[in-house]
Design a protein around this motif. Structure first.
Motif, PDB file in Angstrom:
ATOM      1  N   TRP A   1     -14.835   4.829  15.168  1.00 39.85           N
ATOM      2  CA  TRP A   1     -14.582   5.534  16.432  1.00 39.85           C
ATOM      3  C   TRP A   1     -14.100   6.972  16.215  1.00 39.85           C
ATOM      4  O   TRP A   1     -13.786   7.670  17.166  1.00 39.85           O
ATOM      5  CB  TRP A   1     -13.578   4.777  17.293  1.00 39.85           C
TER       6      TRP A   1
ATOM      7  N   ILE B   1     -11.498  -2.980   8.049  1.00 38.77           N
ATOM      8  CA  ILE B   1     -10.968  -1.829   8.788  1.00 38.77           C
ATOM      9  C   ILE B   1      -9.447  -1.784   8.647  1.00 38.77           C
ATOM     10  O   ILE B   1      -8.851  -0.736   8.413  1.00 38.77           O
ATOM     11  CB  ILE B   1     -11.361  -1.938  10.273  1.00 38.77           C
TER      12      ILE B   1
ATOM     13  N   PHE C   1     -13.270   4.950   9.920  1.00 35.19           N
ATOM     14  CA  PHE C   1     -13.129   4.311  11.219  1.00 35.19           C
ATOM     15  C   PHE C   1     -14.309   4.719  12.099  1.00 35.19           C
ATOM     16  O   PHE C   1     -14.520   5.913  12.329  1.00 35.19           O
ATOM     17  CB  PHE C   1     -11.812   4.712  11.873  1.00 35.19           C
TER      18      PHE C   1
ATOM     19  N   TYR D   1     -16.961   0.510   5.070  1.00 32.80           N
ATOM     20  CA  TYR D   1     -15.899   0.506   6.062  1.00 32.80           C
ATOM     21  C   TYR D   1     -14.626   1.190   5.615  1.00 32.80           C
ATOM     22  O   TYR D   1     -13.535   0.779   5.979  1.00 32.80           O
ATOM     23  CB  TYR D   1     -15.549  -0.938   6.480  1.00 32.80           C
TER      24      TYR D   1
ATOM     25  N   ARG E   1       1.165   5.823  -0.045  1.00 34.92           N
ATOM     26  CA  ARG E   1       0.530   7.108   0.188  1.00 34.92           C
ATOM     27  C   ARG E   1       0.285   7.885  -1.100  1.00 34.92           C
ATOM     28  O   ARG E   1      -0.174   9.019  -1.071  1.00 34.92           O
ATOM     29  CB  ARG E   1       1.381   7.939   1.151  1.00 34.92           C
TER      30      ARG E   1
ATOM     31  N   ALA F   1      -7.047   1.034   6.828  1.00 34.98           N
ATOM     32  CA  ALA F   1      -5.906   1.678   7.486  1.00 34.98           C
ATOM     33  C   ALA F   1      -4.637   1.495   6.663  1.00 34.98           C
ATOM     34  O   ALA F   1      -3.848   2.422   6.497  1.00 34.98           O
ATOM     35  CB  ALA F   1      -5.721   1.105   8.881  1.00 34.98           C
ATOM     36  N   LYS F   2      -4.456   0.276   6.112  1.00 34.88           N
ATOM     37  CA  LYS F   2      -3.251   0.022   5.316  1.00 34.88           C
ATOM     38  C   LYS F   2      -3.204   0.950   4.109  1.00 34.88           C
ATOM     39  O   LYS F   2      -2.142   1.481   3.764  1.00 34.88           O
ATOM     40  CB  LYS F   2      -3.250  -1.432   4.820  1.00 34.88           C
TER      41      LYS F   2
ATOM     42  N   THR G   1       0.850  -1.184   0.000  1.00 32.72           N
ATOM     43  CA  THR G   1       0.000   0.000   0.000  1.00 32.72           C
ATOM     44  C   THR G   1       0.890   1.239   0.000  1.00 32.72           C
ATOM     45  O   THR G   1       2.037   1.180   0.429  1.00 32.72           O
ATOM     46  CB  THR G   1      -0.888   0.037   1.259  1.00 32.72           C
TER      47      THR G   1
ATOM     48  N   ARG H   1      -3.768   3.415  17.156  1.00 37.84           N
ATOM     49  CA  ARG H   1      -4.862   4.289  16.711  1.00 37.84           C
ATOM     50  C   ARG H   1      -5.933   3.521  15.954  1.00 37.84           C
ATOM     51  O   ARG H   1      -7.017   4.035  15.729  1.00 37.84           O
ATOM     52  CB  ARG H   1      -4.310   5.413  15.821  1.00 37.84           C
ATOM     53  N   VAL H   2      -5.608   2.291  15.481  1.00 36.46           N
ATOM     54  CA  VAL H   2      -6.597   1.534  14.708  1.00 36.46           C
ATOM     55  C   VAL H   2      -7.015   0.253  15.445  1.00 36.46           C
ATOM     56  O   VAL H   2      -8.180   0.080  15.787  1.00 36.46           O
ATOM     57  CB  VAL H   2      -6.067   1.199  13.297  1.00 36.46           C
TER      58      VAL H   2
ATOM     59  N   PRO I   1      -8.521   0.919  19.308  1.00 34.33           N
ATOM     60  CA  PRO I   1      -9.925   1.339  19.393  1.00 34.33           C
ATOM     61  C   PRO I   1     -10.895   0.329  18.792  1.00 34.33           C
ATOM     62  O   PRO I   1     -11.994   0.156  19.317  1.00 34.33           O
ATOM     63  CB  PRO I   1      -9.965   2.666  18.621  1.00 34.33           C
ATOM     64  N   ALA I   2     -10.491  -0.344  17.716  1.00 32.22           N
ATOM     65  CA  ALA I   2     -11.400  -1.322  17.100  1.00 32.22           C
ATOM     66  C   ALA I   2     -11.666  -2.479  18.064  1.00 32.22           C
ATOM     67  O   ALA I   2     -12.748  -3.057  18.081  1.00 32.22           O
ATOM     68  CB  ALA I   2     -10.816  -1.846  15.787  1.00 32.22           C
TER      69      ALA I   2
ATOM     70  N   MET J   1      -6.379  13.862   1.069  1.00 32.16           N
ATOM     71  CA  MET J   1      -5.026  13.302   1.139  1.00 32.16           C
ATOM     72  C   MET J   1      -4.221  13.661  -0.102  1.00 32.16           C
ATOM     73  O   MET J   1      -3.013  13.478  -0.137  1.00 32.16           O
ATOM     74  CB  MET J   1      -5.087  11.777   1.316  1.00 32.16           C
TER      75      MET J   1
ATOM     76  N   THR K   1       1.044   3.486  14.738  1.00 31.76           N
ATOM     77  CA  THR K   1      -0.279   4.066  14.505  1.00 31.76           C
ATOM     78  C   THR K   1      -1.302   2.952  14.295  1.00 31.76           C
ATOM     79  O   THR K   1      -2.412   3.002  14.817  1.00 31.76           O
ATOM     80  CB  THR K   1      -0.242   4.972  13.259  1.00 31.76           C
TER      81      THR K   1
ATOM     82  N   LEU L   1      -4.248   3.838   3.870  1.00 33.41           N
ATOM     83  CA  LEU L   1      -3.876   5.208   4.257  1.00 33.41           C
ATOM     84  C   LEU L   1      -2.373   5.318   4.480  1.00 33.41           C
ATOM     85  O   LEU L   1      -1.857   6.408   4.671  1.00 33.41           O
ATOM     86  CB  LEU L   1      -4.598   5.621   5.542  1.00 33.41           C
TER      87      LEU L   1
ATOM     88  N   VAL M   1      -0.581   3.867   7.094  1.00 34.21           N
ATOM     89  CA  VAL M   1      -0.212   4.098   8.495  1.00 34.21           C
ATOM     90  C   VAL M   1       1.006   3.253   8.893  1.00 34.21           C
ATOM     91  O   VAL M   1       1.221   2.175   8.347  1.00 34.21           O
ATOM     92  CB  VAL M   1      -1.378   3.770   9.467  1.00 34.21           C
ATOM     93  N   GLY M   2       1.803   3.759   9.829  1.00 33.74           N
ATOM     94  CA  GLY M   2       2.957   3.023  10.334  1.00 33.74           C
ATOM     95  C   GLY M   2       2.516   1.982  11.360  1.00 33.74           C
ATOM     96  O   GLY M   2       1.341   1.917  11.724  1.00 33.74           O
TER      97      GLY M   2
ATOM     98  N   GLN N   1      -1.421  11.197   7.792  1.00 34.73           N
ATOM     99  CA  GLN N   1      -0.544  10.154   7.268  1.00 34.73           C
ATOM    100  C   GLN N   1       0.279  10.644   6.080  1.00 34.73           C
ATOM    101  O   GLN N   1       1.390  10.177   5.855  1.00 34.73           O
ATOM    102  CB  GLN N   1      -1.342   8.902   6.864  1.00 34.73           C
TER     103      GLN N   1
END
Lengths: 268, 307
Positions: free
Chosen positions: A90, B207, A88, A85, A76, B211-212, A74, B224-225, B228-229, A153, B220, B214, B216-217, A103
């Motif tokens: 939350w 989920i 997130f 989904y 950026r 996140a992947k 993946t 952060r993922v 909370p999940a 982004m 995180t 995006l 994220v490291g 990010q």
């Protein structure tokens, strides 16, 4: 050199120790700033193709490059909107976007990230919903937030996997027009790969439509969509050649399904 | 008129019945009856109930309040009748309620000191358990291979009561107090670890994919993922750990303690003073209820994003 180059791509998936070929010998060039839809019936491997571009899945053969470099995971440089989904649960709408922005743009302060988030929420018409959690938003609103996040982004490429697939017909039309408006309005148009099974949606949005046949998925035809932009649903239907193109795609889609009738499995 | 009819409830009738018990003469008891303390307590409860009945418009809350308090009145009636009035129960072990309330009133300062001591004990063990179990659970759950082995091992270890470890704690740890903290720690550690691990394994793949994409490291992703999940599941273990901690408080305070609610109850029970022991038991009940109440508020706030 094309922005995304796919050469002789082969993809497999394993289910209960059996190997299935999801994609076979797919070759495709996608140019910078082009809006390309990938269409096919369910199970034709179009989502597999997109997940390889996302870096969540890997080819079993052939190559996929972005700006000449093979995809290693993946990244950026690619924004993603899923059917479900993407967000997130939350985080509220603003935090979802700000989290995405964080990010890609490390230098921004929290307040600046919020400003970016709020600006993009305004662009998708959700200024009043910045503090709402995803479960407090309708399906259409959630997808607006997901699109706003992907745009905020500011990636070169947008990968969208049936983003409007779960939205009712009326709202889907509205969302399509919004997406085009946003994409058109960018200083430098993003390269979009959009997976759908809706012919009208593909025609309305795309510069180019790639039709995939069923298991294993291969490219049946690449179709250039000649209609001028900016597009409008009501006008487009009256444009000369619209129904001809639509019918042609219809028969192609059904014949590629028909090939499999009499085989072991038919998925429509 | 409607308000008046609202007042004509079983709970209110039970309140009046309780007050009327005064008219029945007491049997001679070795401990003093102190019925006036029962009356004070009942009047306080009635005042709370009336305030709630007349102010709240929410039927459900009103019903729960009146029902619970009505049950308390019925219980106090039965208790008074069975002890002071008819002496059905052994008076040495079952003092009348008034005597217990009187003991609470007299001992209120001592009680508060002991509650403080107990809460510090529970708090230390519990917080230490969460601080270690949650990150460890995240790590173990995230590394699927280590995690599944750790899952079996922790299930085995969790099935052993922390009381079994007490002799080892006493030998290994410098003070009795730290041995008590260790019991509290063990009570909360395993349920929290197990629920964190299963919470991490249960996080929706979609989920994680989102996140992947995006970019994220690792940190995180985990904090952060995944955290909370998995939080709704983690809370199940935290709740369980909290109640087991309180259940084991008495055992933990048997280890050379000179303070704490568990010690208070134990001590008076050993000396045959069941009035004080029962007073302590009720106070523990009240404290645990209040803490659970606030813990639930915290939980609801942290999980406000759930539908």
């Amino acid at each position: 050199m094309a922005k995304i180059e796919i050469k002789n791509l082969r993809a497999e998936y394993v289910e209960k120790l059996d190997r299935f070929v999801a994609l076979d010998d797919v070759s495709l060039d996608i140019n910078e700033g082009e809006f390309v839809s990938i269409i096919g019936s369910s199970g034709c491997g179009k989502s597999t193709l997109l997940s390889i571009l996302q870096g969540l899945n890997f080819p079993a053969g052939g190559s996929v490059t972005i700006d000449g470099k093979p995809i290693t995971g993946t990244g950026r440089d690619r924004g993603v909107v899923f059917q479900h989904y993407s967000l997130f649960p939350w985080m509220n709408a603003r935090n979802n976007i700000a989290f995405g922005v964080k990010q890609v743009r490390r230098g921004l302060k929290r307040r600046e990230r919020y400003e970016v988030a709020d600006a993009f929420l305004e662009r998708v018409g959700l200024s009043e919903f910045t503090r709402k959690y995803p479960h407090q938003l309708s399906g259409g609103m959630q997808q607006r937030v997901a699109i706003a996040r992907a745009l905020a982004m500011d990636t070169d490429i947008l990968l969208m996997d049936e983003p409007f697939g779960a939205i009712d017909a009326k709202n889907r039309t509205i969302m399509q027009e919004l997406l085009l408006k946003l994409w058109d309005g960018e200083e430098r148009r993003k390269t979009v790969v959009f997976v759908t099974h809706d012919i009208d949606e593909a025609i309305f949005l795309s510069d180019k439509i790639v039709m995939l046949s069923n298991s294993p998925g291969t490219v049946v035809k690449e179709i250039d969509v000649p209609f001028a932009r900016p597009r409008d649903h009501a006008e487009l239907v009256q444009t000369e050649g619209y129904f001809k193109l639509r019918n042609e795609m219809m028969s192609l889609l059904f014949s590629s399904v028909g090939d499999r009738i009499g085989g072991t499995e038919v998925v429509i | 008129m409607a308000r008046l009819r609202r007042l004509l409830t079983v709970s209110n009738l039970l309140f009046i019945a309780l007050l009327l018990l005064r008219l029945i003469p007491d049997r001679a008891l070795r401990v003093q009856d102190h019925f006036e303390y029962t009356t004070y307590f009942a009047i306080a409860l009635e005042a709370v109930m009336l305030a709630v009945t007349l102010t709240t418009k929410n039927d459900r809350i009103r019903h729960v309040f009146t029902d619970v308090i009505g049950f308390l009145f019925a219980f106090l009636c039965a208790w008074t009748l069975a002890t002071a009035k008819f002496k059905v129960l052994n008076e040495a072990v079952f003092p009348p309620p008034g005597a217990v309330f009187q003991a609470m009133a007299v001992d209120v300062k001592v009680m508060f000191a002991n509650i403080g001591s107990s809460l510090v004990l529970v708090f230390r063990g519990y917080v230490l358990a969460l601080v270690i179990a949650i990150p460890l659970g995240l790590f173990l759950g995230w590394n699927v291979r280590v995690g599944s082995a750790a899952g079996y091992i922790s299930k085995f270890l969790a099935s052993i009561s922390p009381i079994v470890y007490i002799p080892y704690f006493i030998v290994l740890l410098p003070t009795f107090r730290s041995a008590s903290v260790a019991v509290m720690f063990m009570a909360a550690f395993w349920p929290t670890l197990a629920s964190t691990m299963s919470g991490v394994l249960g996080v929706e793949k979609r989920i994680l994919d989102s996140a992947k994409t995006l970019g994220v490291g690792h940190g995180t992703m985990l904090f952060r993922v995944v955290l909370p999940a998995a939080l709704p599941q983690i809370f199940i273990g935290c709740n369980q750990g909290l109640s087991v901690s309180f259940i084991l408080l008495t055992s933990a305070e048997m280890i050379g303690a000179r303070s704490g609610m568990g010690y208070y109850v134990n001590n008076y029970a050993n000396f045959g003073n069941y009035t004080r022991a029962l007073a302590g038991v009720f106070v523990i009940g009240i404290v645990v209820t209040v803490i659970t109440f606030f813990f639930n508020i915290l939980q609801r706030w942290l999980l406000r994003w759930k539908r």
